[in-house]
Design an enzyme around this catalytic site. Structure first.
Site, PDB file in Angstrom:
ATOM      1  N   TYR A   1     -73.836  65.628 -19.290  1.00 46.79           N
ATOM      2  CA  TYR A   1     -74.205  64.692 -18.228  1.00 46.79           C
ATOM      3  C   TYR A   1     -75.478  63.948 -18.572  1.00 46.79           C
ATOM      4  O   TYR A   1     -76.181  64.304 -19.530  1.00 46.79           O
ATOM      5  CB  TYR A   1     -74.346  65.429 -16.886  1.00 46.79           C
TER       6      TYR A   1
ATOM      7  N   ARG B   1     -78.847  59.795 -26.053  1.00 48.01           N
ATOM      8  CA  ARG B   1     -78.765  61.254 -25.899  1.00 48.01           C
ATOM      9  C   ARG B   1     -77.350  61.674 -25.505  1.00 48.01           C
ATOM     10  O   ARG B   1     -76.859  62.713 -25.958  1.00 48.01           O
ATOM     11  CB  ARG B   1     -79.783  61.747 -24.865  1.00 48.01           C
TER      12      ARG B   1
ATOM     13  N   ARG C   1     -56.166  76.744 -19.488  1.00 42.90           N
ATOM     14  CA  ARG C   1     -57.387  77.459 -19.820  1.00 42.90           C
ATOM     15  C   ARG C   1     -57.264  78.124 -21.188  1.00 42.90           C
ATOM     16  O   ARG C   1     -56.336  78.891 -21.437  1.00 42.90           O
ATOM     17  CB  ARG C   1     -57.670  78.510 -18.741  1.00 42.90           C
TER      18      ARG C   1
ATOM     19  N   LYS D   1     -77.303  68.422 -23.483  1.00 44.83           N
ATOM     20  CA  LYS D   1     -77.408  68.305 -22.020  1.00 44.83           C
ATOM     21  C   LYS D   1     -76.067  68.637 -21.374  1.00 44.83           C
ATOM     22  O   LYS D   1     -75.324  67.756 -20.931  1.00 44.83           O
ATOM     23  CB  LYS D   1     -77.875  66.895 -21.645  1.00 44.83           C
TER      24      LYS D   1
ATOM     25  N   GLU E   1     -89.984  74.836 -20.778  1.00 48.54           N
ATOM     26  CA  GLU E   1     -89.958  73.622 -19.948  1.00 48.54           C
ATOM     27  C   GLU E   1     -89.717  74.026 -18.506  1.00 48.54           C
ATOM     28  O   GLU E   1     -89.560  75.209 -18.198  1.00 48.54           O
ATOM     29  CB  GLU E   1     -88.879  72.655 -20.442  1.00 48.54           C
TER      30      GLU E   1
ATOM     31  N   LEU F   1     -84.739  70.583 -23.784  1.00 49.10           N
ATOM     32  CA  LEU F   1     -84.031  69.313 -23.716  1.00 49.10           C
ATOM     33  C   LEU F   1     -84.980  68.214 -24.187  1.00 49.10           C
ATOM     34  O   LEU F   1     -86.157  68.207 -23.829  1.00 49.10           O
ATOM     35  CB  LEU F   1     -83.589  69.029 -22.278  1.00 49.10           C
TER      36      LEU F   1
HETATM   37  N1  PMP Z   1     -85.609  69.496 -19.346  1.00 49.76           N
HETATM   38  C1  PMP Z   1     -84.555  69.893 -18.616  1.00 49.76           C
HETATM   39  C2  PMP Z   1     -84.111  71.302 -18.722  1.00 49.76           C
HETATM   40  C3  PMP Z   1     -83.902  68.980 -17.768  1.00 49.76           C
HETATM   41  O1  PMP Z   1     -82.838  69.379 -17.048  1.00 49.76           O
HETATM   42  C4  PMP Z   1     -84.383  67.647 -17.675  1.00 49.76           C
HETATM   43  C5  PMP Z   1     -83.743  66.641 -16.765  1.00 49.76           C
HETATM   44  N2  PMP Z   1     -82.371  66.679 -16.739  1.00 49.76           N
HETATM   45  C6  PMP Z   1     -85.490  67.294 -18.463  1.00 49.76           C
HETATM   46  C7  PMP Z   1     -86.072  68.230 -19.281  1.00 49.76           C
HETATM   47  C8  PMP Z   1     -86.032  65.899 -18.435  1.00 49.76           C
HETATM   48  O2  PMP Z   1     -85.222  64.999 -19.138  1.00 49.76           O
HETATM   49  P1  PMP Z   1     -85.205  63.455 -18.796  1.00 49.76           P
HETATM   50  O3  PMP Z   1     -86.614  62.972 -18.905  1.00 49.76           O
HETATM   51  O4  PMP Z   1     -84.332  62.872 -19.813  1.00 49.76           O
HETATM   52  O5  PMP Z   1     -84.682  63.339 -17.394  1.00 49.76           O
END
Ligand code: PMP
Length: 284
Positions: free
Chosen positions: A33, A52, A100, A147, A179, A204
């Site tokens: 996503y 991404r 599945r 992601k 994070e 991410l």
């Molecule tokens: N880390 C994680 C685990 C996230 O879920 C997100 C947002 N989806 C981010 C960082 C930030 O990413 P972005 O700046 O691309 O929204």
């Protein structure tokens, strides 16, 4: 007004958008996503989100379902149809529908879903107050750079943090912060350096992170990309997080330890202003 969403080529009212119980997104979290924010009806950092998306799909052996240009057109059409001035566009692509099976089927038609969300982003009251974050052991899988829609652990960690009275949680592995549950984490040391974890499979690769670090460097701020410990974070002058829908959001306490005077710090505030100003200029 009923929300119009996009499903596999059609624009339909949200309540009419239905997908199969055999969708691999539903059965296996076999999907990826993106969330792109909208300011004044325009898309922020669209090119970064597109790049991404392509990478996430490719890591799972999937292809882009349409060109970047066509995806941009769908984003714009949804923003227009739903009259979104400020908020975001959520996009999800799953491998598709099949019986599945742990073996990933090849050649499926992907499921492509997009919907809009209207939200207050620029004037968010949280930006004035700052967030309190708790801590959670980072128990996610080891490919956090992809992601995927496999968001159960961060969702559990955020829920536990909010139940404990915090706004969110920072996740911790081997004593160092990875994070936030849905954002990248930063501290500002007492000598004014911005520290955020380096890119790897551990986090991410935030699109907002990339933009903010570039803008920080242009504003002559010192940036260090490295892991930082919980102790270092608690002793920091200030802290903040970044994500598409929060931009730069100050953090004022970590695990109950108040940073500085407990108010959003000057670097976080300045970066928030710069990011919003520059992003609006570059919006498409
Ligand atoms: N880390 C994680 C685990 C996230 O879920 C997100 C947002 N989806 C981010 C960082 C930030 O990413 P972005 O700046 O691309 O929204």
């Amino acid at each position: 007004m009923t929300r119009i969403v996009y499903l596999n080529g059609d624009y339909v009212p949200a309540e009419e958008a239905k997908i199969s119980i055999f969708d691999r997104g539903f059965l296996m979290a076999d999907g990826v996503y993106e969330v792109t924010s909208v300011l004044d009806g325009k898309l922020i950092d669209f090119a970064g989100h597109l790049a991404r998306l392509e990478r996430s799909l490719s890591e799972l052996g999937m292809e882009m379902p349409m060109s970047g240009e066509d995806l941009l057109a769908v984003h714009r059409e949804l923003v227009a149809r739903n009259g979104v001035v400020e908020g975001g566009v959520y996009l999800q692509i799953t491998r598709g529908v099949a019986d599945r099976d742990f073996l990933m089927p090849e050649g499926l038609a992907p499921t492509v879903v997009l919907f809009t969300m209207s939200m207050v982003l620029k004037g968010s009251p949280k930006a004035e107050k700052g967030l309190s974050v708790g801590l959670a052991e980072d128990l996610r899988w080891a490919r956090r750079d992809i992601k995927t829609v496999q968001l159960l652990y961060p969702s559990m960690a955020k829920t536990a943090a909010v139940k404990a009275g915090f706004d969110d949680a920072w996740m911790v592995e081997d004593g160092a912060v990875t994070e936030g549950t849905s954002n990248n984490a930063y501290i500002v040391t007492r000598d004014g350096k911005i520290v955020t974890r380096q890119l790897s499979n551990d986090i991410l690769h935030g699109i907002t992170r990339a933009a903010v670090l570039k803008m920080a460097a242009e504003a002559q701020m010192v940036v260090e990309e490295r892991a930082f410990t919980v102790e270092e974070a608690k002793a920091a002058a200030e802290a903040f997080v970044t994500s598409a829908t929060t931009f730069v959001m100050p953090v004022v306490s970590i695990d109950g330890t108040v940073l500085g005077d407990g108010k959003p710090g000057p670097i976080a505030r300045r970066l928030r202003e710069i990011y919003i100003e520059e992003s609006e200029k570059l919006a498409v």
